[in-house]
Enzyme design. Structure first.
Site, PDB file in Angstrom:
ATOM      1  N   HIS A 271       0.860  -1.188   0.000  1.00 38.57           N
ATOM      2  CA  HIS A 271       0.000   0.000   0.000  1.00 38.57           C
ATOM      3  C   HIS A 271       0.893   1.234   0.000  1.00 38.57           C
ATOM      4  O   HIS A 271       1.929   1.253   0.643  1.00 38.57           O
ATOM      5  CB  HIS A 271      -0.889   0.022   1.261  1.00 38.57           C
ATOM      6  CG  HIS A 271      -2.087   0.893   1.113  1.00 38.57           C
ATOM      7  ND1 HIS A 271      -2.042   2.251   1.314  1.00 38.57           N
ATOM      8  CD2 HIS A 271      -3.360   0.609   0.745  1.00 38.57           C
ATOM      9  CE1 HIS A 271      -3.247   2.766   1.084  1.00 38.57           C
ATOM     10  NE2 HIS A 271      -4.063   1.786   0.744  1.00 38.57           N
ATOM     11  N   ASP A 328      -7.795  -5.507   0.001  1.00 34.42           N
ATOM     12  CA  ASP A 328      -8.253  -6.409  -1.068  1.00 34.42           C
ATOM     13  C   ASP A 328      -7.853  -7.859  -0.878  1.00 34.42           C
ATOM     14  O   ASP A 328      -8.316  -8.715  -1.633  1.00 34.42           O
ATOM     15  CB  ASP A 328      -7.697  -5.911  -2.415  1.00 34.42           C
ATOM     16  CG  ASP A 328      -8.340  -4.591  -2.808  1.00 34.42           C
ATOM     17  OD1 ASP A 328      -7.621  -3.596  -3.006  1.00 34.42           O
ATOM     18  OD2 ASP A 328      -9.585  -4.546  -2.870  1.00 34.42           O
TER      19      ASP A 328
HETATM   20  C1  SDX Z   1      -6.265  -0.178  -2.949  1.00 31.54           C
HETATM   21  O1  SDX Z   1      -4.570   4.330  -2.050  1.00 31.54           O
HETATM   22  C2  SDX Z   1      -5.492   3.713  -1.447  1.00 31.54           C
HETATM   23  O2  SDX Z   1      -5.891   4.090  -0.368  1.00 31.54           O
HETATM   24  C3  SDX Z   1      -6.056   2.522  -2.198  1.00 31.54           C
HETATM   25  C4  SDX Z   1      -7.042   1.668  -1.432  1.00 31.54           C
HETATM   26  C5  SDX Z   1      -8.329   2.374  -1.153  1.00 31.54           C
HETATM   27  O3  SDX Z   1      -9.027   2.016  -0.182  1.00 31.54           O
HETATM   28  O4  SDX Z   1      -8.708   3.235  -1.992  1.00 31.54           O
HETATM   29  O5  SDX Z   1      -6.481   1.239  -0.179  1.00 31.54           O
HETATM   30  C6  SDX Z   1      -7.429   0.429  -2.234  1.00 31.54           C
HETATM   31  O6  SDX Z   1      -6.031   0.163  -4.073  1.00 31.54           O
HETATM   32  C7  SDX Z   1      -5.391  -1.155  -2.199  1.00 31.54           C
HETATM   33  C8  SDX Z   1      -4.165  -1.642  -3.064  1.00 31.54           C
HETATM   34  C9  SDX Z   1      -4.678  -2.754  -3.984  1.00 31.54           C
HETATM   35  N1  SDX Z   1      -3.593  -3.142  -4.943  1.00 31.54           N
HETATM   36  C10 SDX Z   1      -2.940  -4.280  -4.817  1.00 31.54           C
HETATM   37  O7  SDX Z   1      -3.087  -5.079  -3.891  1.00 31.54           O
HETATM   38  C11 SDX Z   1      -1.972  -4.552  -5.975  1.00 31.54           C
HETATM   39  C12 SDX Z   1      -0.642  -5.084  -5.412  1.00 31.54           C
HETATM   40  N2  SDX Z   1       0.038  -4.016  -4.693  1.00 31.54           N
HETATM   41  C13 SDX Z   1       0.891  -3.172  -5.413  1.00 31.54           C
HETATM   42  O8  SDX Z   1       0.972  -3.188  -6.770  1.00 31.54           O
HETATM   43  C14 SDX Z   1       1.424  -1.966  -4.676  1.00 31.54           C
HETATM   44  O9  SDX Z   1       1.738  -2.352  -3.400  1.00 31.54           O
HETATM   45  C15 SDX Z   1       0.537  -0.740  -4.656  1.00 31.54           C
HETATM   46  C16 SDX Z   1       0.088  -0.365  -6.016  1.00 31.54           C
HETATM   47  C17 SDX Z   1      -0.654  -0.961  -3.796  1.00 31.54           C
HETATM   48  C18 SDX Z   1       1.353   0.392  -4.033  1.00 31.54           C
HETATM   49  O10 SDX Z   1       2.369   0.618  -4.916  1.00 31.54           O
HETATM   50  P1  SDX Z   1       3.510   1.669  -4.595  1.00 31.54           P
HETATM   51  O11 SDX Z   1       3.276   2.414  -3.350  1.00 31.54           O
HETATM   52  O12 SDX Z   1       3.725   2.435  -5.851  1.00 31.54           O
HETATM   53  O13 SDX Z   1       4.706   0.729  -4.266  1.00 31.54           O
HETATM   54  P2  SDX Z   1       5.891   0.515  -5.245  1.00 31.54           P
HETATM   55  O14 SDX Z   1       5.362   0.007  -6.547  1.00 31.54           O
HETATM   56  O15 SDX Z   1       6.708   1.762  -5.227  1.00 31.54           O
HETATM   57  O16 SDX Z   1       6.683  -0.666  -4.527  1.00 31.54           O
HETATM   58  C19 SDX Z   1       7.737  -0.429  -3.611  1.00 31.54           C
HETATM   59  C20 SDX Z   1       8.543  -1.737  -3.617  1.00 31.54           C
HETATM   60  C21 SDX Z   1       8.955  -2.167  -5.020  1.00 31.54           C
HETATM   61  O17 SDX Z   1      10.107  -2.977  -4.893  1.00 31.54           O
HETATM   62  P3  SDX Z   1      11.588  -2.284  -5.066  1.00 31.54           P
HETATM   63  O18 SDX Z   1      11.551  -1.504  -6.377  1.00 31.54           O
HETATM   64  O19 SDX Z   1      11.762  -1.397  -3.854  1.00 31.54           O
HETATM   65  O20 SDX Z   1      12.566  -3.453  -5.092  1.00 31.54           O
HETATM   66  O21 SDX Z   1       7.698  -2.813  -3.134  1.00 31.54           O
HETATM   67  C22 SDX Z   1       7.495  -3.745  -4.192  1.00 31.54           C
HETATM   68  C23 SDX Z   1       7.845  -3.054  -5.478  1.00 31.54           C
HETATM   69  O22 SDX Z   1       8.275  -3.980  -6.467  1.00 31.54           O
HETATM   70  N3  SDX Z   1       6.074  -4.117  -4.132  1.00 31.54           N
HETATM   71  C24 SDX Z   1       5.610  -5.340  -4.267  1.00 31.54           C
HETATM   72  C25 SDX Z   1       4.234  -5.248  -4.095  1.00 31.54           C
HETATM   73  N4  SDX Z   1       3.894  -3.979  -3.868  1.00 31.54           N
HETATM   74  C26 SDX Z   1       5.040  -3.281  -3.897  1.00 31.54           C
HETATM   75  N5  SDX Z   1       6.262  -6.510  -4.523  1.00 31.54           N
HETATM   76  C27 SDX Z   1       5.473  -7.609  -4.592  1.00 31.54           C
HETATM   77  N6  SDX Z   1       4.132  -7.605  -4.430  1.00 31.54           N
HETATM   78  C28 SDX Z   1       3.484  -6.448  -4.178  1.00 31.54           C
HETATM   79  N7  SDX Z   1       2.175  -6.455  -4.011  1.00 31.54           N
END
Ligand code: SDX
Length: 391
Positions: A271, A328
């Site tokens: 998140h 989720d």
């Molecule tokens: C919702 O914003 C809100 O409030 C949203 C929400 C709401 O109520 O409206 O809470 C609802 O959208 C919840 C999120 C649902 N999405 C997912 O579950 C999809 C999986 N999660 C991600 O794709 C991710 O965590 C996000 C999109 C939720 C957040 O992405 P960020 O903040 O842009 O994080 P990032 O992409 O910058 O990641 C930081 C690091 C990266 O690794 P490094 O580059 O540091 O090596 O964490 C890793 C990412 O690769 N990472 C993950 C991951 N999420 C981040 N690695 C594996 N699995 C994941 N789920």
């Protein structure tokens, strides 16, 4: 603790980045609607009461709640032309696309209630969205399964009527009906608002141009449909199904996630704001356990989810990146246990998020000098160059 939001979508007016609606502390895992902790609202309030709280800023008195329910009933009739439009959407299409058509379509059919500058019309449009979109959602579900739509029963409560339109032809006993209503209330409350997430920021950006509430909510529905946002609940189930199909090898899947070249994410984890447990996921996990025990289902996908969570919470890859289960991760398992197909999961998220979108749109509209959102970019393209023959 001022509820100040720091995200600036380029409104050019810092007042637009302030909000009295929802407070999140991502490090402490705190979520409050108008100051009330989500844990208390989730277990003691009702979705209609939370709608009122988010939109009007205070919990309603019993008279105010009764009047609000009457207002929703009074504005619950979906225009026949819109019903026709929804029915012509092919059942094979994703219902989120149809839901956004319906939300935007309300402006085309309720022409007498789309003027954002008329407070009475905004009140009516608010009631029409909250009352009519669940009816549209139920119709989309029934159409997609080839079942006859079920007319609403206004003698029922809001959530009970929604479930009646969805599952009214099932022979549920009273205990099951009450469990479903309790589960749906809790899920809708937990999704009702979340500060300036992608879809709510979209509603504010679109609304900042003076677009009406229906059009702004339709834009929010489209933003929510993405798998990185509201579409994640469906993506979690697809992920769990893929792991099960692959012999349930959770360790192999986790290794694939950690291999960056695979570009595989653990859906339902991580998140942008929560760097601790999402307080909503704790409530949802409790509910998932209750629902699945009630169904006496040794749901293999639930077992896989528990194993994935257990591994991820102890694996440095996830711990170092502060990746925890978000809202989720378990919701899809509950919706599935309740009988919903996976393409309806994000529709249910959208019905829950409606009051939040509406509250933010109204809050922004009430500002003394609301300004259009106009983010700037950092130009990285070519320097000035002349067209051949010029210069
Ligand atoms: C919702 O914003 C809100 O409030 C949203 C929400 C709401 O109520 O409206 O809470 C609802 O959208 C919840 C999120 C649902 N999405 C997912 O579950 C999809 C999986 N999660 C991600 O794709 C991710 O965590 C996000 C999109 C939720 C957040 O992405 P960020 O903040 O842009 O994080 P990032 O992409 O910058 O990641 C930081 C690091 C990266 O690794 P490094 O580059 O540091 O090596 O964490 C890793 C990412 O690769 N990472 C993950 C991951 N999420 C981040 N690695 C594996 N699995 C994941 N789920």
């Amino acid at each position: 603790e001022t509820g100040l939001t720091t995200f600036d979508p380029g409104f050019g007016n810092t007042a637009s980045c302030r909000s009295d609606i929802t407070y999140i502390d991502g490090d402490a895992g705190i979520l409050r609607y108008r100051g009330y902790p989500i844990e208390q609202l989730a277990t003691q309030s009702s979705f209609v009461e939370v709608c009122y709280l988010l939109i009007h800023g205070e919990l309603p008195t019993s008279d105010q709640l009764a009047a609000f329910n009457d207002e929703l009933r009074r504005h619950s009739a979906v225009p026949s032309g819109l019903r026709l439009l929804v029915d012509t959407c092919p059942g094979s299409g994703h219902p989120m696309a149809s839901l956004s058509i319906a939300a935007s379509g309300l402006a085309a059919f309720h022409t007498d209630n789309a003027d954002p500058e008329d407070p009475d019309q905004v009140e009516t449009a608010t009631a029409q969205l909250i009352a009519q979109l669940p009816k549209v959602a139920a119709r989309l579900y029934r159409n997609s399964t080839g079942k006859e739509s079920i007319s609403s029963d206004l003698s029922l409560g809001y959530v009970e009527n929604f479930l009646h339109m969805l599952f009214g032809d099932e022979d549920f006993d009273q205990e099951t009906k009450e469990l479903y209503a309790r589960a749906m209330n809790l899920l809708l409350i937990l999704h009702a608002d979340h500060e300036l997430n992608c879809s709510t920021a979209t509603v504010r950006v679109v609304g900042s141009s003076g677009a009406n509430l229906f059009a702004s909510v339709s834009a929010g529905i489209n933003a929510l449909s993405g798998p990185l946002h509201g579409g994640a609940n469906q993506a979690v189930l697809e992920m769990l199904t893929e792991i099960e199909r692959d012999g349930g090898d959770v360790d192999r899947f986790i290794a694939k996630v950690k291999d960056k070249s695979s570009e595989t994410r653990l859906m339902g984890f991580g998140h942008r704001v929560y760097k601790n447990f999402d307080p909503r996921s704790k409530e949802i996990k409790k509910l998932a356990t209750q629902i699945l025990e009630r169904h006496g289902r040794d749901d293999k996908l639930f077992e896989l989810a528990l194993k994935l969570e257990e591994i991820a919470l102890n694996d440095p890859y996830f711990v170092d990146r502060k990746l925890y289960p978000n809202v989720d991760f378990y919701t899809g398992l509950i919706y599935r246990a309740l009988g919903f197909p996976s393409n309806m999961f994000t529709v249910l998220f959208a019905i829950g998020r409606l009051p939040g979108w509406i509250a933010h749109w109204r809050e922004q509209h009430a500002e003394s000098n609301p300004r259009i959102a106009r983010p700037r970019q950092l130009y990285t393209g070519p320097a000035k160059r002349d067209y051949p023959g010029h210069g």
